[in-house]
Design a protein around this motif. Structure first.
Motif, PDB file in Angstrom:
ATOM      1  N   LYS A   1       0.846  -1.200   0.000  1.00  0.00           N
ATOM      2  CA  LYS A   1       0.000   0.000   0.000  1.00  0.00           C
ATOM      3  C   LYS A   1       0.880   1.249   0.000  1.00  0.00           C
ATOM      4  CE  LYS A   1      -0.383   0.010   4.991  1.00  0.00           C
ATOM      5  NZ  LYS A   1      -1.126   0.190   6.175  1.00  0.00           N
ATOM      6  N   PHE A   2       0.284   2.350  -0.312  1.00  0.00           N
ATOM      7  CA  PHE A   2       1.035   3.606  -0.245  1.00  0.00           C
ATOM      8  C   PHE A   2       0.085   4.766   0.011  1.00  0.00           C
ATOM      9  CE2 PHE A   2       0.078   6.183  -3.982  1.00  0.00           C
ATOM     10  CZ  PHE A   2      -0.597   5.277  -4.787  1.00  0.00           C
ATOM     11  N   THR A   3       0.645   5.838   0.598  1.00  0.00           N
ATOM     12  CA  THR A   3      -0.079   7.103   0.633  1.00  0.00           C
ATOM     13  C   THR A   3       0.896   8.170   0.154  1.00  0.00           C
ATOM     14  OG1 THR A   3       0.595   7.496   2.911  1.00  0.00           O
ATOM     15  CG2 THR A   3      -1.599   6.563   2.600  1.00  0.00           C
ATOM     16  N   ALA A   4       0.392   9.167  -0.506  1.00  0.00           N
ATOM     17  CA  ALA A   4       1.245  10.277  -0.949  1.00  0.00           C
ATOM     18  C   ALA A   4       0.425  11.547  -0.825  1.00  0.00           C
ATOM     19  CB  ALA A   4       1.676  10.061  -2.387  1.00  0.00           C
ATOM     20  N   THR A   5       1.009  12.559  -0.182  1.00  0.00           N
ATOM     21  CA  THR A   5       0.296  13.835  -0.056  1.00  0.00           C
ATOM     22  C   THR A   5       1.114  14.921  -0.735  1.00  0.00           C
ATOM     23  OG1 THR A   5       1.369  14.181   2.064  1.00  0.00           O
ATOM     24  CG2 THR A   5      -0.870  13.287   2.122  1.00  0.00           C
ATOM     25  N   ASN A   6       0.395  15.890  -1.214  1.00  0.00           N
ATOM     26  CA  ASN A   6       1.059  16.952  -1.969  1.00  0.00           C
ATOM     27  C   ASN A   6       0.182  18.202  -1.899  1.00  0.00           C
ATOM     28  OD1 ASN A   6       3.028  18.016  -3.551  1.00  0.00           O
ATOM     29  ND2 ASN A   6       2.113  17.351  -5.480  1.00  0.00           N
ATOM     30  N   GLY A   7       0.768  19.349  -2.103  1.00  0.00           N
ATOM     31  CA  GLY A   7      -0.022  20.580  -2.127  1.00  0.00           C
ATOM     32  C   GLY A   7       0.863  21.722  -2.593  1.00  0.00           C
ATOM     33  N   SER A   8       0.225  22.873  -2.902  1.00  0.00           N
ATOM     34  CA  SER A   8       1.024  23.972  -3.463  1.00  0.00           C
ATOM     35  C   SER A   8       1.961  24.593  -2.420  1.00  0.00           C
ATOM     36  CB  SER A   8       0.106  25.031  -4.069  1.00  0.00           C
ATOM     37  OG  SER A   8      -0.838  25.434  -3.110  1.00  0.00           O
ATOM     38  N   ASP A   9       1.604  24.518  -1.127  1.00  0.00           N
ATOM     39  CA  ASP A   9       2.434  25.176  -0.114  1.00  0.00           C
ATOM     40  C   ASP A   9       3.188  24.212   0.787  1.00  0.00           C
ATOM     41  OD1 ASP A   9       1.436  27.576  -1.035  1.00  0.00           O
ATOM     42  OD2 ASP A   9      -0.321  27.438   0.276  1.00  0.00           O
ATOM     43  N   ILE A  10       3.078  22.922   0.494  1.00  0.00           N
ATOM     44  CA  ILE A  10       3.770  21.959   1.371  1.00  0.00           C
ATOM     45  C   ILE A  10       4.657  21.037   0.548  1.00  0.00           C
ATOM     46  CG2 ILE A  10       2.063  21.873   3.260  1.00  0.00           C
ATOM     47  CD1 ILE A  10       1.005  19.251   1.810  1.00  0.00           C
ATOM     48  N   ASP A  11       5.669  20.479   1.222  1.00  0.00           N
ATOM     49  CA  ASP A  11       6.501  19.463   0.581  1.00  0.00           C
ATOM     50  C   ASP A  11       5.684  18.191   0.426  1.00  0.00           C
ATOM     51  OD1 ASP A  11       8.797  20.750   0.082  1.00  0.00           O
ATOM     52  OD2 ASP A  11       9.964  19.866   1.733  1.00  0.00           O
ATOM     53  N   ALA A  12       5.908  17.471  -0.658  1.00  0.00           N
ATOM     54  CA  ALA A  12       5.219  16.187  -0.823  1.00  0.00           C
ATOM     55  C   ALA A  12       5.790  15.169   0.148  1.00  0.00           C
ATOM     56  CB  ALA A  12       5.388  15.689  -2.255  1.00  0.00           C
ATOM     57  N   GLU A  13       4.920  14.313   0.671  1.00  0.00           N
ATOM     58  CA  GLU A  13       5.364  13.241   1.559  1.00  0.00           C
ATOM     59  C   GLU A  13       4.725  11.934   1.095  1.00  0.00           C
ATOM     60  OE1 GLU A  13       4.826  13.880   5.715  1.00  0.00           O
ATOM     61  OE2 GLU A  13       5.622  15.923   5.636  1.00  0.00           O
ATOM     62  N   ALA A  14       5.452  10.850   1.298  1.00  0.00           N
ATOM     63  CA  ALA A  14       4.894   9.548   0.912  1.00  0.00           C
ATOM     64  C   ALA A  14       5.272   8.492   1.928  1.00  0.00           C
ATOM     65  CB  ALA A  14       5.413   9.148  -0.469  1.00  0.00           C
ATOM     66  N   GLU A  15       4.386   7.531   2.080  1.00  0.00           N
ATOM     67  CA  GLU A  15       4.701   6.349   2.894  1.00  0.00           C
ATOM     68  C   GLU A  15       4.372   5.137   2.021  1.00  0.00           C
ATOM     69  OE1 GLU A  15       3.731   5.977   7.250  1.00  0.00           O
ATOM     70  OE2 GLU A  15       2.525   4.308   6.459  1.00  0.00           O
ATOM     71  N   VAL A  16       5.338   4.235   1.869  1.00  0.00           N
ATOM     72  CA  VAL A  16       5.124   3.071   1.012  1.00  0.00           C
ATOM     73  C   VAL A  16       5.415   1.810   1.807  1.00  0.00           C
ATOM     74  CG1 VAL A  16       5.793   1.910  -1.134  1.00  0.00           C
ATOM     75  CG2 VAL A  16       5.819   4.406  -1.027  1.00  0.00           C
ATOM     76  N   THR A  17       4.514   0.847   1.725  1.00  0.00           N
ATOM     77  CA  THR A  17       4.759  -0.454   2.364  1.00  0.00           C
ATOM     78  C   THR A  17       4.894  -1.511   1.272  1.00  0.00           C
ATOM     79  OG1 THR A  17       3.503   0.212   4.290  1.00  0.00           O
ATOM     80  CG2 THR A  17       3.878  -2.154   4.012  1.00  0.00           C
ATOM     81  N   LEU A  18       5.993  -2.238   1.343  1.00  0.00           N
ATOM     82  CA  LEU A  18       6.256  -3.317   0.387  1.00  0.00           C
ATOM     83  C   LEU A  18       6.216  -4.638   1.129  1.00  0.00           C
ATOM     84  CD1 LEU A  18       9.486  -1.855  -1.308  1.00  0.00           C
ATOM     85  CD2 LEU A  18       7.120  -1.550  -2.057  1.00  0.00           C
ATOM     86  N   ILE A  19       6.028  -5.715   0.356  1.00  0.00           N
ATOM     87  CA  ILE A  19       6.255  -7.052   0.916  1.00  0.00           C
ATOM     88  C   ILE A  19       7.577  -7.524   0.325  1.00  0.00           C
ATOM     89  CG2 ILE A  19       5.443  -9.435   1.072  1.00  0.00           C
ATOM     90  CD1 ILE A  19       3.571  -7.499   2.491  1.00  0.00           C
ATOM     91  N   GLY A  20       8.513  -7.863   1.209  1.00  0.00           N
ATOM     92  CA  GLY A  20       9.835  -8.339   0.777  1.00  0.00           C
ATOM     93  C   GLY A  20      10.317  -9.372   1.768  1.00  0.00           C
ATOM     94  N   GLY A  21      10.767 -10.513   1.275  1.00  0.00           N
ATOM     95  CA  GLY A  21      11.236 -11.579   2.171  1.00  0.00           C
ATOM     96  C   GLY A  21      10.133 -12.057   3.110  1.00  0.00           C
ATOM     97  N   GLY A  22       8.888 -12.003   2.645  1.00  0.00           N
ATOM     98  CA  GLY A  22       7.775 -12.536   3.423  1.00  0.00           C
ATOM     99  C   GLY A  22       7.261 -11.609   4.516  1.00  0.00           C
ATOM    100  N   ARG A  23       7.791 -10.394   4.606  1.00  0.00           N
ATOM    101  CA  ARG A  23       7.271  -9.489   5.648  1.00  0.00           C
ATOM    102  C   ARG A  23       7.028  -8.097   5.067  1.00  0.00           C
ATOM    103  NH1 ARG A  23      11.370  -6.397   8.127  1.00  0.00           N
ATOM    104  NH2 ARG A  23      13.313  -6.672   6.994  1.00  0.00           N
ATOM    105  N   ALA A  24       6.246  -7.332   5.785  1.00  0.00           N
ATOM    106  CA  ALA A  24       5.938  -5.969   5.334  1.00  0.00           C
ATOM    107  C   ALA A  24       7.070  -5.041   5.758  1.00  0.00           C
ATOM    108  CB  ALA A  24       4.624  -5.520   5.944  1.00  0.00           C
TER     109      ALA A  24
END
Ligand code: KIV
Ligand code: ZN
Length: 523
Positions: free
Chosen positions: A406-429
C-alpha cells in the motif's frame, strides 16, 4: 509462451530475402538496451512468431549471461536458425558452438575485419594473416555445423581485390553465408549498390551462397543502404527491431520489411515476415527496454498512421489510399476498440487475450485477469491497448523480490510532498517514508528507505496507454546498479503515482534478479 505461426512456403517465382535479426546481439549490446534472460527469450519467441529466418541470439563468449541466453534460446526456438557471434578464434568458435549446438538449426557467425584501417590498427595483422585466419576459422566452424556465416567487418571500406580474395577463400572453406557489413555507417545507397555489384563480379562464388548486408545508421542511411543492396542482389539482410544497435543503431527491420512489401513493384523481393506482427514486436521491445521510439518513426511511431491535417483526414475518409500507402492493420496496429467491461468473465478475457495473439500460461492468465478486474473497476472503457499493456508486461516478469502492499502520498502547493510506502519483501511488510518536491519523488525515497538501499534513478518517463480522462498512466523507470548496469521497469495504473511506484519496483526487481543470477547487463 506463444504459438508459432507456420512459415509461408515461397512460391516458385518469388524472390525471398532472408531476415537475419540481430536485436538480441548488435541491438542488445548498445547502451540502455540490455535485457535479462527471460526478456530475451520472450523477444526471441516474438521474432520466431513473426517469421524471422535467422535470430542472432548473442555473442556466446562475451559473458556467461550471453552464453546462457544463446543456449536457452537455441532450445526454445524451433522455427528459425539460431546463430551465435564469434571472433575468428578457436576459443570463440568452440564457445559459440557449445551455445547453439542444441538448436534445431544452429549457425556459427564468425567475423574478422578486412579493411586496411582495422587490420593495421585494431588487429595488427597483415592482410595475408587475416586471409589465412578467416579461412582456417571458417574450416574450424565447418567441423561443427554445415551452417557457417562469415562477416568481413568494415567490408565497405575494404580494398575490393582483397575482400574478393577473402570471400572466395571462406566460401571454399565452407561458408554458406558471406556478410559484407557497413560497420561504421559510412556508405551511401548508390555506393552500396555498386559495392555489391562489383564484389559479385570479383568473387563469383558469392552467387552460389547467401550474400548478406548489415548496415549501421550513422548517416541515417541504414535502411536505404540495405534496400540498395537488395537491388544489387543480396539475399539476406541483417537488421534489428526499432533499429536499435551500436551508436545510431542498425537498419530497422520493420522499415525494410514494409518497404519490400509496399514497393514489391520496385524491389521484386519479399520476406517471410508476417507484417501484422510488427507492432507487437516493437511494443514488446519498448516494454522490455523502457526505450520508446520517436513519435514520427516510420511504421511503428505513435504518429506513423495519424492524419492530423483536416485535408488529409478528409481524403482518407473518402479513400484511404489518398494519403495512406499501407494500412495500420497491415502492421498489426489495432484500432482502439472497446473490448471488455467490469462484468466480463475470465473466459471472455482469455479469449480476447488469445485473439490478440498471446498464449499465456494458466498462472499468467490468472494474474493478468486480476489486473484487468482492478482496471475495469477504475476505468469506464477497457481497450485492446490496455489489455496488451497488461499482458505484455506480464509476459516478461522476473521473480518479484518486492511487491507493493500500500502507499499514501500527499502533496499541495504550499507543502513538501510526503509519501509512505509499504512493500512485501522476504515474506514481511517493510515500510519507508520519504519527502520531496513531488509525490512521485517522495514515493521513490520511501521505497529506498524500505529496502535499505539508495537506488540511482537514471530515467523516468510518464505517458498514457490510451486517450481520455480516465486513461491508464504508463510509467517507465530506469535505475542504475553500482556496476553501472541499467534496468528498466514499467508500471500501469489509472493513478500516476501508483504507476510510477510500480515501475520503480519492477525495475528494482529486475536489478535484484540480475544480481542474484549474475546475468549482469552489458551497458
Ligand atoms: O557491424 C558489424 O560489422 C558487425 C559484425 C560483427 C557483423 O556487427
Ligand atoms: Zn553491426
Amino acid at each position: 509462451m506463444q504459438e508459432t505461426k507456420k512459415k509461408q512456403q515461397p512460391e516458385p517465382d518469388r524472390r525471398v530475402v532472408k531476415i537475419f535479426d540481430t536485436t538480441l546481439r548488435d541491438g542488445e549490446q548498445s547502451p540502455g538496451m540490455s535485457m535479462n534472460l527471460r526478456e530475451k527469450i520472450e523477444m526471441a519467441r516474438q521474432l520466431e512468431r513473426m517469421g524471422v529466418d535467422i535470430i542472432e541470439a548473442g555473442f556466446a563468449i562475451s559473458s556467461p549471461g550471453d552464453f546462457e541466453s544463446v543456449r536457452t534460446i537455441s532450445g526454445a526456438v524451433k522455427g528459425c536458425v539460431v546463430a551465435s557471434l564469434a571472433r575468428a578464434s578457436v576459443q570463440d568458435i568452440d564457445r559459440a558452438w557449445e551455445a547453439v549446438k542444441d538448436a534445431k538449426n544452429p549457425r556459427i557467425h564468425i567475423f574478422l575485419a578486412t579493411s586496411q584501417l582495422h587490420m593495421e590498427y585494431k588487429l595488427k595483422m597483415k592482410p595475408d594473416e587475416v586471409y589465412e585466419q578467416a579461412v582456417a576459422m571458417t574450416r574450424h566452424a565447418k567441423g561443427y555445423t554445415s551452417d557457417v556465416e562469415f562477416s568481413a567487418e568494415d567490408a565497405t571500406r575494404s580494398d575490393m581485390d582483397f575482400l574478393a580474395r577473402v570471400c572466395e577463400g571462406v566460401i571454399a572453406a565452407g561458408a554458406t553465408t558471406v556478410n559484407l557489413p557497413d560497420t561504421v555507417g559510412y556508405t551511401t545507397p548508390e555506393e552500396n549498390y555498386r559495392f555489391f555489384i562489383d564484389i559479385r563480379e570479383k568473387a563469383p562464388s558469392l552467387d552460389k551462397i547467401t550474400i548478406s548486408t548489415h548496415c549501421h545508421n550513422d548517416l541515417g542511411l541504414g535502411v536505404a543502404n540495405t534496400l540498395a543492396a537488395v537491388q544489387a542482389g543480396v539475399n539476406q539482410v541483417e537488421c534489428t527491431v526499432n533499429g536499435i544497435g551500436e551508436r545510431a543503431g542498425n537498419a530497422a527491420m520493420e522499415e525494410i520489411v514494409m518497404a519490400l512489401h509496399v514497393r514489391k513493384d520496385e524491389y521484386g523481393a519479399e520476406t517471410n515476415i508476417d507484417t501484422t506482427e510488427i507492432t507487437r514486436a516493437s511494443n514488446l521491445l519498448t516494454s522490455i527496454t523502457g526505450v520508446k521510439v520517436q513519435p514520427n518513426k516510420a511504421i511503428v511511431g505513435e504518429n506513423a498512421f495519424a492524419h492530423e491535417a483536416g485535408i488529409h483526414q478528409h481524403g482518407v475518409m473518402q479513400k484511404a489510399e489518398t494519403y495512406e500507402i499501407m494500412t495500420p492493420e497491415s502492421v498489426g496496429l489495432k484500432t482502439n476498440s472497446l473490448v471488455l467491461g467490469k462484468h466480463s468473465g475470465k473466459h471472455a478475457f482469455g479469449e480476447r487475450v488469445k485473439s490478440l495473439g498471446y498464449d499465456l500460461t494458466k498462472a499468467e492468465l490468472a494474474e493478468a485477469f486480476d489486473k484487468f478486474k482492478i482496471l475495469a473497476d477504475k476505468k469506464k472503457s477497457v481497450y485492446d491497448k490496455d489489455i496488451e499493456a497488461i499482458v505484455a508486461k506480464e509476459a516478461v516478469q522476473v521473480p518479484k523480490t518486492f511487491t507493493l502492499k500500500k502507499f499514501t502520498a500527499t502533496n499541495g502547493s504550499d507543502i513538501d510532498a510526503e509519501a509512505e510506502v509499504t512493500l512485501i519483501g522476504g515474506g514481511r511488510a517493510i515500510t519507508g517514508t520519504g519527502k520531496g518536491s513531488g509525490p512521485i519523488y517522495a514515493a521513490f525515497q520511501a521505497i529506498d528507505m524500505a529496502i535499505g538501499r539508495d537506488i540511482p534513478l537514471d530515467d523516468f518517463q510518464l505517458g498514457a496507454v490510451t486517450e481520455g480522462e480516465d486513461a491508464q498512466g504508463d510509467a517507465t523507470v530506469i535505475v542504475a546498479s553500482g556496476s553501472g548496469a541499467r534496468y528498466s521497469g514499467r508500471g500501469l495504473s489509472t493513478d500516476i503515482v501508483e504507476a510510477s511506484i510500480r515501475a520503480y519496483i519492477n525495475a528494482i526487481n529486475k536489478m535484484y534478479y540480475a544480481e542474484k543470477t549474475q546475468v549482469e547487463s552489458l551497458s
